[in-house]
Design an enzyme around this catalytic site. Structure first.
Site, PDB file in Angstrom:
ATOM      1  N   LYS A 177     -17.478  18.438 -18.575  1.00 46.06           N
ATOM      2  CA  LYS A 177     -16.799  17.573 -17.604  1.00 46.06           C
ATOM      3  C   LYS A 177     -16.248  18.321 -16.383  1.00 46.06           C
ATOM      4  CE  LYS A 177     -14.347  15.804 -21.134  1.00 46.06           C
ATOM      5  NZ  LYS A 177     -13.465  14.973 -21.922  1.00 46.06           N
ATOM      6  N   ASP A 179      -9.462  13.402 -27.747  1.00 47.63           N
ATOM      7  CA  ASP A 179      -9.034  12.042 -27.355  1.00 47.63           C
ATOM      8  C   ASP A 179      -9.660  10.942 -28.221  1.00 47.63           C
ATOM      9  OD1 ASP A 179     -11.503  12.455 -26.201  1.00 47.63           O
ATOM     10  OD2 ASP A 179     -10.925  11.855 -24.186  1.00 47.63           O
TER      11      ASP A 179
HETATM   12  N1  LIG Z   1     -13.420   0.841 -12.211  1.00 45.96           N
HETATM   13  C1  LIG Z   1     -14.180   1.738 -12.845  1.00 45.96           C
HETATM   14  N2  LIG Z   1     -15.333   1.364 -13.427  1.00 45.96           N
HETATM   15  C2  LIG Z   1     -16.137   2.269 -14.054  1.00 45.96           C
HETATM   16  N3  LIG Z   1     -15.859   3.575 -14.110  1.00 45.96           N
HETATM   17  C3  LIG Z   1     -14.726   3.999 -13.552  1.00 45.96           C
HETATM   18  C4  LIG Z   1     -13.822   3.115 -12.897  1.00 45.96           C
HETATM   19  N4  LIG Z   1     -12.782   3.840 -12.432  1.00 45.96           N
HETATM   20  C5  LIG Z   1     -13.013   5.118 -12.785  1.00 45.96           C
HETATM   21  N5  LIG Z   1     -14.193   5.224 -13.444  1.00 45.96           N
HETATM   22  C6  LIG Z   1     -14.827   6.432 -13.982  1.00 45.96           C
HETATM   23  O1  LIG Z   1     -14.196   6.768 -15.189  1.00 45.96           O
HETATM   24  C7  LIG Z   1     -14.086   8.175 -15.316  1.00 45.96           C
HETATM   25  C8  LIG Z   1     -12.667   8.548 -15.678  1.00 45.96           C
HETATM   26  O2  LIG Z   1     -12.439   8.060 -16.952  1.00 45.96           O
HETATM   27  P1  LIG Z   1     -10.985   7.975 -17.574  1.00 45.96           P
HETATM   28  O3  LIG Z   1     -10.096   7.310 -16.587  1.00 45.96           O
HETATM   29  O4  LIG Z   1     -11.127   7.326 -18.887  1.00 45.96           O
HETATM   30  O5  LIG Z   1     -10.485   9.450 -17.622  1.00 45.96           O
HETATM   31  P2  LIG Z   1     -10.644  10.714 -18.487  1.00 45.96           P
HETATM   32  O6  LIG Z   1      -9.476  10.817 -19.377  1.00 45.96           O
HETATM   33  O7  LIG Z   1     -10.861  11.746 -17.471  1.00 45.96           O
HETATM   34  O8  LIG Z   1     -11.967  10.591 -19.351  1.00 45.96           O
HETATM   35  P3  LIG Z   1     -12.308  11.394 -20.711  1.00 45.96           P
HETATM   36  O9  LIG Z   1     -11.482  10.741 -21.743  1.00 45.96           O
HETATM   37  O10 LIG Z   1     -13.780  11.205 -20.904  1.00 45.96           O
HETATM   38  O11 LIG Z   1     -11.931  12.803 -20.555  1.00 45.96           O
HETATM   39  C9  LIG Z   1     -14.536   8.783 -14.009  1.00 45.96           C
HETATM   40  O12 LIG Z   1     -15.819   9.347 -14.196  1.00 45.96           O
HETATM   41  C10 LIG Z   1     -14.620   7.610 -13.064  1.00 45.96           C
HETATM   42  O13 LIG Z   1     -15.736   7.728 -12.213  1.00 45.96           O
END
Ligand SMILES: Nc1ncnc2c1ncn2[C@@H]1O[C@H](COP(=O)(O)OP(=O)(O)OP(=O)(O)O)[C@@H](O)[C@H]1O
Length: 477
Positions: free
Chosen positions: A187, A223
């Protein structure tokens, strides 16, 4: 005469399109009928048939079994790491807990108070500058320690020795609840000197370097485990946790006797397994479904050849897949009158959020789509372009939802419970308008007929889940 069923067959066998915009003399048209046939043809390699999804399930099950087996674990692509979490929350956990959440777009610190039927949460988001994401491990953990100490001072709990659960959402081989060796960065992170090291030790050392820490770091988790735990707090039927966010991963409850490397407490029947299924396909087992766009994304990534399942599903890549398709189709003069804008030509310019925005438009209106086009310097787009681009977004997000569903069905069929709740977290699942429904539809088709399932949105699994693991562990380790 074309019936509703003909339309469904014509599209790809699983059209969820509810937008029947013309229904006359028993003939039905859905809005996909108005997508250019050249675009529909060009997108065919993005459509997975039920037969292909079945093959993917079989291969994923084989990969999971390789991860669980002593003989094949070392070479397995789906590692199936033991989390050492063997108890689900009872709902009776009480007290104040700290949680650190590192593993994606944001780094958060949380103070969580668990009480009777309620919980209170104070949290703060801290940025991780790009220079730290790809700098040294020492810098990363010093940064985390500094943020943590600032947070507990701000919250007035500096003098209290609070238990801390550390959600670290990267592939880790856990050797206990408080020992996790990083297998590889994913990531977009790539800090030197951390792969192969115990991240709990690195964080403890960073806290010691500051010399003023009073926290009790008592559990490290992923997570997915946090998601499962936070949903299980509300619904004890929860047996799977899935993330569809920046990355994609899943955990599930496995019988200890099926985990050949298990060295935890055999008096308890189950242990949560962190599958790390994002790496499924790293041995080539998804090669036959990869498109030219998937291959390009992989080639240009920080980790070529790895995390293939994740790359064809998750938010970090979904928008970029759409962008690559749009650029190609525009160059072929199938879109935008053949005019590619500078913005569209720029890597990363088509955010995954745009996929949700575009699909969120009402059936006959392209308001959000036009806003996105404006951002991308594509104001010259026609209504036909809007129709076509919405179709491309649907094709890409639907493939992602179907792949996650294949994964979920694999786990449900493997566990063999009669009833399973799946906890899901991540912005793609949370904000995409059809992801949930697509998953329900596809999983229903794929699970054994006697199994009931439902999908529940996790409320802050990474934070509350970490507190719950810390609480359940009772800081005894
Ligand atoms: N409205 C949306 N629709 C679809 N995807 C989205 C939207 N907003 C953000 N994202 C995508 O979701 C991702 C972020 O996911 P999340 O907010 O769950 O965070 P994270 O904690 O970083 O993820 P992970 O748990 O996989 O580490 C980014 O790749 C972003 O492009």
């Amino acid at each position: 005469m074309r019936t509703k069923v003909d339309i469904i067959d014509q599209i790809d066998g699983t059209c969820y399109c509810d937008a029947i915009i013309h229904e006359k003399d028993d003939e039905y048209y859905c809005r996909h009928d108005y997508v250019s046939s050249s675009i529909r043809e060009a997108c065919q390699d993005m459509v997975l048939s039920d037969e292909q999804l079945k093959v993917i399930r079989e291969r994923l099950l084989r990969s999971i079994n390789e991860g669980l087996s002593k003989e094949t674990h070392a070479s397995a692509t789906v590692k199936c790491f033991i989390t050492y979490v063997q108890d689900l929350p009872s709902g009776k956990e009480r007290g104040k807990f700290l949680a650190l959440d590192l593993g994606g777009t944001n780094f958060r610190i949380l103070l969580i108070t668990l009480g009777e039927n309620h919980f209170d949460m104070k949290s703060k988001i801290y940025a991780i500058p790009q220079s730290i994401m790809t700098g040294s491990g020492v810098e990363l953990f010093d940064h985390i320690a500094e943020c943590l100490l600032n947070f507990i001072k701000d919250q007035g709990v500096y003098k209290q020795q609070l238990p801390l659960g550390f959600t670290f959402s990267f592939p880790c081989q856990q050797l206990g609840l408080t020992k996790g060796l990083l297998s590889q960065w994913t990531k977009g992170f790539n800090c030197s000197g951390v792969v192969g090291q115990d991240v709990v030790k690195l964080l403890k050392e960073a806290l010691q370097r500051r010399g003023d820490s009073t926290v009790d770091l008592c559990a490290i988790l992923n997570d997915t485990t946090g998601t499962l735990m936070s949903c299980a707090w509300k619904n004890p039927n929860t047996r799977i946790g899935i993330i569809v966010g920046t990355g994609c991963n899943a955990c599930y409850i496995e019988k200890v006797e099926n985990v050949e490397l298990f060295d935890g407490d055999f008096s308890k029947p189950y242990v949560i397994i962190n599958t790390e299924w994002g790496n499924f396909g790293a041995d080539g087992s998804l090669d036959d479904i990869l498109t030219e766009y998937d291959r390009e994304i992989d080639r240009n990534s920080l980790n070529p050849g790895k995390q293939i399942f994740e790359k064809i599903i998750s938010g970090m890549y979904m928008g970029e897949i759409v962008r690559l398709m749009l650029v190609k189709f525009t160059k072929q003069k199938l879109l935008f009158n053949g005019q590619v804008s500078e913005q569209l030509n720029t890597k990363g310019s088509f955010l995954t959020k745009y996929v949700s925005d575009i699909e969120n438009d009402e059936k006959d209106n392209f308001t959000k789509c036009r806003e996105v086009f404006h951002e991308l310097g594509l104001s010259h787009a026609s209504d036909q372009d809007c129709m076509n681009v919405r179709y491309i977004c649907e094709i890409v997000s639907r493939r992602a939802a179907h792949l996650v569903s294949a994964g979920a069905a694999t786990l449900i069929n493997k566990m063999d419970f009669n009833s399973v709740t799946i906890g899901v977290d991540g912005s793609v699942y949370r904000f995409h308008p059809n992801f949930h429904d697509l998953m329900v539809g596809k999983i229903t088709q794929m699970v054994k007929s006697n199994v009931k399932f439902d999908i529940m949105l996790s409320e802050d699994g990474s934070g509350r889940g970490a507190a719950l693991v810390a609480a359940v562990a009772s800081c005894s380790v």
